[in-house]
Design a protein around this motif. Structure first.
Motif, PDB file in Angstrom:
ATOM      1  N   GLN A 172      11.247  -7.579  -5.201  1.00 56.14           N
ATOM      2  CA  GLN A 172      10.736  -8.115  -3.933  1.00 56.14           C
ATOM      3  C   GLN A 172      10.282  -9.560  -4.115  1.00 56.14           C
ATOM      4  N   LEU A 173      11.266 -10.434  -4.143  1.00 57.93           N
ATOM      5  CA  LEU A 173      10.942 -11.843  -4.386  1.00 57.93           C
ATOM      6  C   LEU A 173      10.002 -12.393  -3.320  1.00 57.93           C
ATOM      7  N   GLU A 174      10.099 -11.859  -2.093  1.00 51.65           N
ATOM      8  CA  GLU A 174       9.272 -12.380  -1.002  1.00 51.65           C
ATOM      9  C   GLU A 174       7.794 -12.028  -1.159  1.00 51.65           C
ATOM     10  N   ARG A 175       7.467 -11.034  -2.021  1.00 42.90           N
ATOM     11  CA  ARG A 175       6.062 -10.647  -2.184  1.00 42.90           C
ATOM     12  C   ARG A 175       5.435 -11.242  -3.435  1.00 42.90           C
ATOM     13  N   GLN A 176       6.221 -11.910  -4.247  1.00 43.81           N
ATOM     14  CA  GLN A 176       5.691 -12.407  -5.512  1.00 43.81           C
ATOM     15  C   GLN A 176       5.129 -13.800  -5.334  1.00 43.81           C
ATOM     16  N   GLU A 177       3.827 -13.920  -5.611  1.00 44.97           N
ATOM     17  CA  GLU A 177       3.183 -15.217  -5.426  1.00 44.97           C
ATOM     18  C   GLU A 177       3.287 -16.078  -6.685  1.00 44.97           C
ATOM     19  N   GLY A 178       3.617 -15.506  -7.810  1.00 45.24           N
ATOM     20  CA  GLY A 178       3.748 -16.285  -9.043  1.00 45.24           C
ATOM     21  C   GLY A 178       5.085 -16.005  -9.688  1.00 45.24           C
ATOM     22  N   GLN A 179       5.275 -16.507 -10.883  1.00 42.11           N
ATOM     23  CA  GLN A 179       6.511 -16.278 -11.623  1.00 42.11           C
ATOM     24  C   GLN A 179       6.281 -15.074 -12.514  1.00 42.11           C
ATOM     25  N   LEU A 205       9.534   1.762 -15.966  1.00 47.73           N
ATOM     26  CA  LEU A 205      10.167   0.771 -16.835  1.00 47.73           C
ATOM     27  C   LEU A 205      10.255  -0.527 -16.057  1.00 47.73           C
ATOM     28  N   GLY A 206       9.767  -1.609 -16.642  1.00 45.90           N
ATOM     29  CA  GLY A 206       9.866  -2.898 -15.948  1.00 45.90           C
ATOM     30  C   GLY A 206       9.148  -3.967 -16.730  1.00 45.90           C
ATOM     31  N   PRO A 207       9.266  -5.214 -16.262  1.00 42.42           N
ATOM     32  CA  PRO A 207       8.553  -6.297 -16.940  1.00 42.42           C
ATOM     33  C   PRO A 207       7.053  -6.007 -16.949  1.00 42.42           C
ATOM     34  N   GLY A 208       6.399  -6.290 -18.071  1.00 40.33           N
ATOM     35  CA  GLY A 208       4.961  -6.019 -18.195  1.00 40.33           C
ATOM     36  C   GLY A 208       4.174  -6.609 -17.043  1.00 40.33           C
ATOM     37  N   SER A 209       4.605  -7.759 -16.548  1.00 43.03           N
ATOM     38  CA  SER A 209       3.894  -8.441 -15.459  1.00 43.03           C
ATOM     39  C   SER A 209       4.047  -7.710 -14.123  1.00 43.03           C
ATOM     40  N   LEU A 210       5.003  -6.778 -14.045  1.00 41.38           N
ATOM     41  CA  LEU A 210       5.248  -6.070 -12.772  1.00 41.38           C
ATOM     42  C   LEU A 210       4.857  -4.592 -12.844  1.00 41.38           C
ATOM     43  N   ILE A 211       4.177  -4.224 -13.938  1.00 44.55           N
ATOM     44  CA  ILE A 211       3.661  -2.845 -14.064  1.00 44.55           C
ATOM     45  C   ILE A 211       2.146  -2.932 -13.951  1.00 44.55           C
ATOM     46  N   PRO A 212       1.567  -2.391 -12.874  1.00 39.20           N
ATOM     47  CA  PRO A 212       0.114  -2.511 -12.705  1.00 39.20           C
ATOM     48  C   PRO A 212      -0.665  -1.705 -13.728  1.00 39.20           C
ATOM     49  N   HIS A 235       0.781  -1.229   0.000  1.00 40.78           N
ATOM     50  CA  HIS A 235       0.000   0.000   0.000  1.00 40.78           C
ATOM     51  C   HIS A 235       0.822   1.294   0.000  1.00 40.78           C
ATOM     52  N   ALA A 236       1.539   1.569   1.070  1.00 38.05           N
ATOM     53  CA  ALA A 236       2.159   2.904   1.180  1.00 38.05           C
ATOM     54  C   ALA A 236       3.397   2.898   2.074  1.00 38.05           C
ATOM     55  N   VAL A 277      12.162   2.196 -12.029  1.00 35.29           N
ATOM     56  CA  VAL A 277      12.498   0.967 -12.752  1.00 35.29           C
ATOM     57  C   VAL A 277      12.274  -0.244 -11.867  1.00 35.29           C
ATOM     58  N   GLY A 278      11.483  -1.203 -12.355  1.00 39.19           N
ATOM     59  CA  GLY A 278      11.417  -2.494 -11.671  1.00 39.19           C
ATOM     60  C   GLY A 278      10.035  -2.949 -11.312  1.00 39.19           C
ATOM     61  N   ASP A 279       9.960  -3.497 -10.107  1.00 41.02           N
ATOM     62  CA  ASP A 279       8.779  -4.198  -9.626  1.00 41.02           C
ATOM     63  C   ASP A 279       7.776  -3.205  -9.021  1.00 41.02           C
ATOM     64  N   VAL A 280       7.114  -2.467  -9.905  1.00 43.25           N
ATOM     65  CA  VAL A 280       6.160  -1.443  -9.445  1.00 43.25           C
ATOM     66  C   VAL A 280       4.943  -2.105  -8.790  1.00 43.25           C
ATOM     67  N   LEU A 281       4.564  -3.269  -9.319  1.00 42.52           N
ATOM     68  CA  LEU A 281       3.350  -3.947  -8.850  1.00 42.52           C
ATOM     69  C   LEU A 281       3.369  -4.237  -7.349  1.00 42.52           C
ATOM     70  N   HIS A 282       4.519  -4.700  -6.849  1.00 36.79           N
ATOM     71  CA  HIS A 282       4.586  -5.112  -5.450  1.00 36.79           C
ATOM     72  C   HIS A 282       5.150  -4.015  -4.549  1.00 36.79           C
ATOM     73  N   SER A 283       5.304  -2.817  -5.097  1.00 38.65           N
ATOM     74  CA  SER A 283       6.077  -1.813  -4.365  1.00 38.65           C
ATOM     75  C   SER A 283       5.234  -0.707  -3.742  1.00 38.65           C
ATOM     76  N   ARG A 284       5.178  -0.696  -2.436  1.00 38.37           N
ATOM     77  CA  ARG A 284       4.537   0.429  -1.735  1.00 38.37           C
ATOM     78  C   ARG A 284       5.382   1.690  -1.925  1.00 38.37           C
ATOM     79  N   VAL A 285       6.707   1.486  -2.089  1.00 37.68           N
ATOM     80  CA  VAL A 285       7.581   2.646  -2.325  1.00 37.68           C
ATOM     81  C   VAL A 285       7.182   3.319  -3.634  1.00 37.68           C
ATOM     82  N   ALA A 286       7.000   2.520  -4.690  1.00 39.39           N
ATOM     83  CA  ALA A 286       6.638   3.095  -5.995  1.00 39.39           C
ATOM     84  C   ALA A 286       5.318   3.837  -5.898  1.00 39.39           C
TER      85      ALA A 286
END
Ligand code: CP
Length: 312
Positions: free
Chosen positions: A227-234, A190-197, A136-137, A164-173
């Motif tokens: 954040q590998l610890e927050r990713q539930e899938g690949q 900028l990041g993998p399509g799967s990690l950009i919400p 969240h924040a 750049v990176g894992d925007v999906l799992h990032s409260r910082v972003a």
């Protein structure tokens, strides 16, 4: 120091007006000046107590709040979750009631579930600071980042930052992009399509690769931790692939240097993933400044917030 109506809690950047953001950033300046003095303490919060509750690991945020509170002359207590009664099944509300009985003036809380700092805030007279909740924040991270960027660009309006990176799992972003937008900074991702919400980041420019990123001419490049610890899938094929596609390696560092862009990272850094050892030595890295500024900004936040039960 300038004056502005105090707020009880700091839970999310979304809640803050521009006047409040500027108030915190401006008031962090004299606190940072203190660090150059032989006596780094001020009596601002003498007699007040700060409870630090970290349900998730932290190095920077927890130690930074502790130093900030001590430099304001407050008493700081750590509540260790691994040894608390929560591991014995005590509910969050029962824990809050217990903590309330201790009459803390400030509660700094990090929790793996989004919204927990808000629940604590509604159930206590203490001022609650969200030190990161789930996806969240992380409002004080965003404030310290804006403060750090303002030191190199006194006028932030129209500046460009790519996250750049894992925007999906990032409260910082989430917090950083929201704050930067409020300050008139253009933000791209900028990041993998799967990690950009999709959806909530609609105001940001989506860049597809580093080439497009360099063409966009960012003033600063903000690398997120994977954040590998927050990713539930690949979400991407592997760490090596992530580094190849999105990491700051030697070649990209040369391009960044030619562009004159600053490099930021909230930490902790995964060396060899988001950034190489060599890039960590970049002369325009703001990573250490971000850590140092975290103390001054958190001093300004604690100084500003006012517990409900506080009497003049
Ligand atoms: N940036 C940040 O939140 O770091 P910590 O997890 O070490 O607190």
């Amino acid at each position: 120091m300038s004056e502005l109506a105090a707020r009880k809690d700091l839970l999310d950047i979304e809640d803050l007006g521009l006047d409040e953001i500027e108030y915190v950033l401006d008031n962090a300046v004299p606190f940072k000046d203190l660090f150059q003095r032989s006596v780094k303490k001020v009596p601002t919060l003498r007699g007040k107590s700060v409870l630090s509750l970290f349900y998730e690991p932290s190095t920077r945020t927890s130690s930074s709040f502790e130093v900030a509170a001590m430099r304001l002359s407050a008493d700081v207590t750590h509540f260790s979750v691994s040894t608390s009664s929560m591991v014995k099944g005590e509910s969050l509300l029962d824990t809050i009631e217990t903590l309330q009985a201790m009459r803390s003036d400030y509660i700094v809380i990090r929790h793996q579930a989004a919204g927990v700092p808000g629940i604590v805030a509604r159930n206590t007279g203490a001022s609650v600071v969200n030190a990161g909740d789930g996806y969240h924040a992380h409002p004080t991270q965003a404030l310290l980042d804006a403060f750090t960027l303002r030191e190199v660009f006194p006028d932030l309006e129209g500046r460009r930052v790519v996250i750049v990176g894992d925007v999906l799992h990032s409260r910082v972003a989430r917090s950083v992009s929201t704050l930067f937008r409020k300050l008139g900074i253009e933000v791209a991702v900028l990041g993998p399509g799967s990690l950009i919400p999709r959806g909530r980041h609609g105001f940001m420019t989506r860049l597809s690769d580093w080439e497009e990123t360099f063409d966009w001419k960012p003033d600063a490049i903000y690398l997120l931790r994977v954040q590998l610890e927050r990713q539930e899938g690949q979400f991407f094929p592997g760490i090596a692939e992530y580094h190849r596609m999105y990491g700051v390696n030697s070649d990209r560092l040369q391009r960044i240097r030619r562009l004159g862009a600053w490099l930021m990272h909230p930490g902790p850094v995964n060396r060899g993933v988001e950034i190489t050892d060599e890039a960590m030595q970049y002369e325009k890295s703001l990573v250490n400044a971000q850590v140092e500024n975290g103390i001054a900004v958190r001093m300004a936040v604690l100084h500003w917030l006012k517990p409900e039960n506080a009497k003049e």
